[in-house]
Motif scaffolding. Structure first.
Motif, PDB file in Angstrom:
ATOM      1  N   GLN A   1       2.815 -10.553   4.957  1.00  0.00           N
ATOM      2  CA  GLN A   1       3.491 -10.447   6.250  1.00  0.00           C
ATOM      3  C   GLN A   1       3.673  -8.992   6.683  1.00  0.00           C
ATOM      4  N   TYR A   2       3.540  -8.056   5.750  1.00  0.00           N
ATOM      5  CA  TYR A   2       3.739  -6.637   6.063  1.00  0.00           C
ATOM      6  C   TYR A   2       2.421  -5.881   6.267  1.00  0.00           C
TER       7      TYR A   2
ATOM      8  N   LYS B   1      -2.658  -1.144   3.160  1.00  0.00           N
ATOM      9  CA  LYS B   1      -1.429  -1.355   2.401  1.00  0.00           C
ATOM     10  C   LYS B   1      -0.336  -1.951   3.293  1.00  0.00           C
ATOM     11  N   PRO B   2       0.553  -2.758   2.715  1.00  0.00           N
ATOM     12  CA  PRO B   2       1.688  -3.268   3.495  1.00  0.00           C
ATOM     13  C   PRO B   2       2.568  -2.109   3.962  1.00  0.00           C
ATOM     14  N   LEU B   3       3.198  -2.291   5.116  1.00  0.00           N
ATOM     15  CA  LEU B   3       4.092  -1.268   5.668  1.00  0.00           C
ATOM     16  C   LEU B   3       5.438  -1.903   5.990  1.00  0.00           C
ATOM     17  N   ILE B   4       6.486  -1.346   5.423  1.00  0.00           N
ATOM     18  CA  ILE B   4       7.847  -1.799   5.708  1.00  0.00           C
ATOM     19  C   ILE B   4       8.598  -0.638   6.348  1.00  0.00           C
TER      20      ILE B   4
ATOM     21  N   LEU C   1      13.757  -1.321   0.970  1.00  0.00           N
ATOM     22  CA  LEU C   1      13.288  -0.327   0.001  1.00  0.00           C
ATOM     23  C   LEU C   1      12.877  -1.008  -1.300  1.00  0.00           C
ATOM     24  N   THR C   2      13.693  -1.935  -1.763  1.00  0.00           N
ATOM     25  CA  THR C   2      13.389  -2.661  -2.997  1.00  0.00           C
ATOM     26  C   THR C   2      12.153  -3.527  -2.831  1.00  0.00           C
ATOM     27  N   THR C   3      12.057  -4.204  -1.677  1.00  0.00           N
ATOM     28  CA  THR C   3      10.884  -5.035  -1.418  1.00  0.00           C
ATOM     29  C   THR C   3       9.614  -4.203  -1.462  1.00  0.00           C
ATOM     30  N   ALA C   4       9.644  -3.039  -0.809  1.00  0.00           N
ATOM     31  CA  ALA C   4       8.466  -2.164  -0.797  1.00  0.00           C
ATOM     32  C   ALA C   4       8.101  -1.707  -2.204  1.00  0.00           C
ATOM     33  N   ALA C   5       9.115  -1.363  -2.997  1.00  0.00           N
ATOM     34  CA  ALA C   5       8.857  -0.912  -4.367  1.00  0.00           C
ATOM     35  C   ALA C   5       8.238  -2.024  -5.206  1.00  0.00           C
TER      36      ALA C   5
ATOM     37  N   GLY D   1       4.434  -2.903  -3.639  1.00  0.00           N
ATOM     38  CA  GLY D   1       3.478  -1.810  -3.468  1.00  0.00           C
ATOM     39  C   GLY D   1       3.212  -1.462  -2.024  1.00  0.00           C
ATOM     40  N   ALA D   2       4.248  -1.511  -1.203  1.00  0.00           N
ATOM     41  CA  ALA D   2       4.117  -1.181   0.216  1.00  0.00           C
ATOM     42  C   ALA D   2       4.409   0.293   0.449  1.00  0.00           C
ATOM     43  N   ILE D   3       4.016   0.772   1.623  1.00  0.00           N
ATOM     44  CA  ILE D   3       4.501   2.055   2.127  1.00  0.00           C
ATOM     45  C   ILE D   3       5.839   1.773   2.792  1.00  0.00           C
ATOM     46  N   CYS D   4       6.900   2.422   2.342  1.00  0.00           N
ATOM     47  CA  CYS D   4       8.222   2.249   2.942  1.00  0.00           C
ATOM     48  C   CYS D   4       8.479   3.447   3.847  1.00  0.00           C
ATOM     49  N   TYR D   5       8.654   3.173   5.136  1.00  0.00           N
ATOM     50  CA  TYR D   5       8.812   4.232   6.137  1.00  0.00           C
ATOM     51  C   TYR D   5      10.244   4.227   6.647  1.00  0.00           C
ATOM     52  N   LEU D   6      10.985   5.291   6.344  1.00  0.00           N
ATOM     53  CA  LEU D   6      12.367   5.447   6.793  1.00  0.00           C
ATOM     54  C   LEU D   6      12.366   6.385   7.992  1.00  0.00           C
ATOM     55  N   ASP D   7      12.486   5.808   9.174  1.00  0.00           N
ATOM     56  CA  ASP D   7      12.383   6.552  10.426  1.00  0.00           C
ATOM     57  C   ASP D   7      13.718   7.194  10.771  1.00  0.00           C
ATOM     58  N   GLU D   8      13.686   8.471  11.162  1.00  0.00           N
ATOM     59  CA  GLU D   8      14.896   9.244  11.497  1.00  0.00           C
ATOM     60  C   GLU D   8      15.907   9.197  10.348  1.00  0.00           C
ATOM     61  N   ILE D   9      15.457   9.649   9.199  1.00  0.00           N
ATOM     62  CA  ILE D   9      16.242   9.576   7.966  1.00  0.00           C
ATOM     63  C   ILE D   9      17.561  10.342   8.080  1.00  0.00           C
ATOM     64  N   VAL D  10      17.615  11.403   8.895  1.00  0.00           N
ATOM     65  CA  VAL D  10      18.846  12.196   8.973  1.00  0.00           C
ATOM     66  C   VAL D  10      19.977  11.431   9.657  1.00  0.00           C
TER      67      VAL D  10
END
Length: 271
Positions: A10-11, A62-65, A96-100, A103-112
């Motif tokens: 699904q990702y 690769k899956p992307l979350i 984050l756990t799902t991606a780990a 084996g997905a790429i976990c993208y944290l947008d605007e992390i600050v």
């Protein structure tokens, strides 16, 4: 007690996201992914950071979350929590756990935008350990070999209260993004919005005029994304001035003088 399972398929990014390379960012990111280097992407709003990550996930297969970070986001929102339903207690992994796990790429947008006590949970995944402790569950998740963490933010909004700690920054490789050069930005607006090249050129000229005002009345210049929005409306038959006002002026500022200045730029190029 049971776990809520997810399907990695699904990702997967099924269709190629349109992206025009500005420099050698595709090759650099490919090399970073090959060694699973955590990556930090910095650049102004609407310059293509998220689209780039999506494109690379598609290119790599690769899956992307993706997670849109905000100041109310807790560590549990990233890692996971126990949920109660009619069948009892279930553990639900956070993104984050799902991606780990998968084996997905976990993208944290605007992390600050996230609280610093939340962002520290990514630390064990961004060094030699590549693991994530689930303290509430009593489990240590070893990251899948394909897992990669990518974060992004806009340096223009940095402050002492909203910046990453050095202990976080120095866990990542970095890439700087900016708005494309004129010719490429015109090509992007033409492709993405459906307007002809002549209109796209005028929209880009307006954007350049507005970007020169950054720090002189505007917090941020007109993004490539907003140019595409304007072009899409024009392509649908909306009058050019109305389309520009709706997408490139009203969202950007409430200051009457600044709006007059931007309207004058629109009149100059599209009037």
């Amino acid at each position: 007690m049971s776990e809520i399972k997810v399907d990695p398929k699904q990702y997967i990014v099924k269709d190629e996201p349109y992206y025009e390379a500005v420099n050698d960012e595709i090759e650099l990111y490919q090399s970073a992914y090959d060694v699973r280097m955590p990556m930090m992407i910095k650049g102004p709003t609407g310059c293509g950071k998220s689209r780039f990550v999506e494109h690379m996930a598609w290119k790599l297969g690769k899956p992307l979350i993706s997670v849109a970070c905000n100041e109310d986001m807790t560590a549990s929102d990233l890692v996971g929590r126990f949920l109660l339903d009619k069948d009892g207690t279930k553990w639900q992994d956070g993104p984050l756990t799902t991606a780990a796990r998968i084996g997905a790429i976990c993208y944290l947008d605007e992390i600050v935008e996230a609280r610093q006590d939340t962002t520290v949970v990514i630390h064990p995944l961004t060094d030699h350990r590549r693991e994530l402790p689930l303290d509430k569950k009593g489990e240590l998740v070893k990251a899948h070999p394909d897992f990669q963490l990518v974060i992004s933010y806009n340096p223009g909004y940095q402050s002492l209260m909203k910046d990453l700690k050095q202990s976080t920054k120095q866990r990542f490789g970095g890439m700087d993004f900016d708005y494309p050069e004129t010719e490429l930005e015109v090509a992007i607006v033409t492709k993405e919005s459906g307007v002809d090249q002549a209109i796209a050129e005028k929209l880009v000229q307006i954007a350049h005029r507005a970007r020169n005002l950054k720090g002189h009345g505007l917090d941020e210049g007109i993004s490539t994304r907003l140019l595409v929005y304007a072009g899409q409306l024009i392509a649908k038959g909306v009058a050019a001035e109305a389309a520009c006002s709706m997408t490139m002026i009203t969202p950007l500022t409430d200051d009457p003088d600044m709006r007059d200045t931007l309207n004058a730029a629109v009149q100059t190029f599209l009037g």
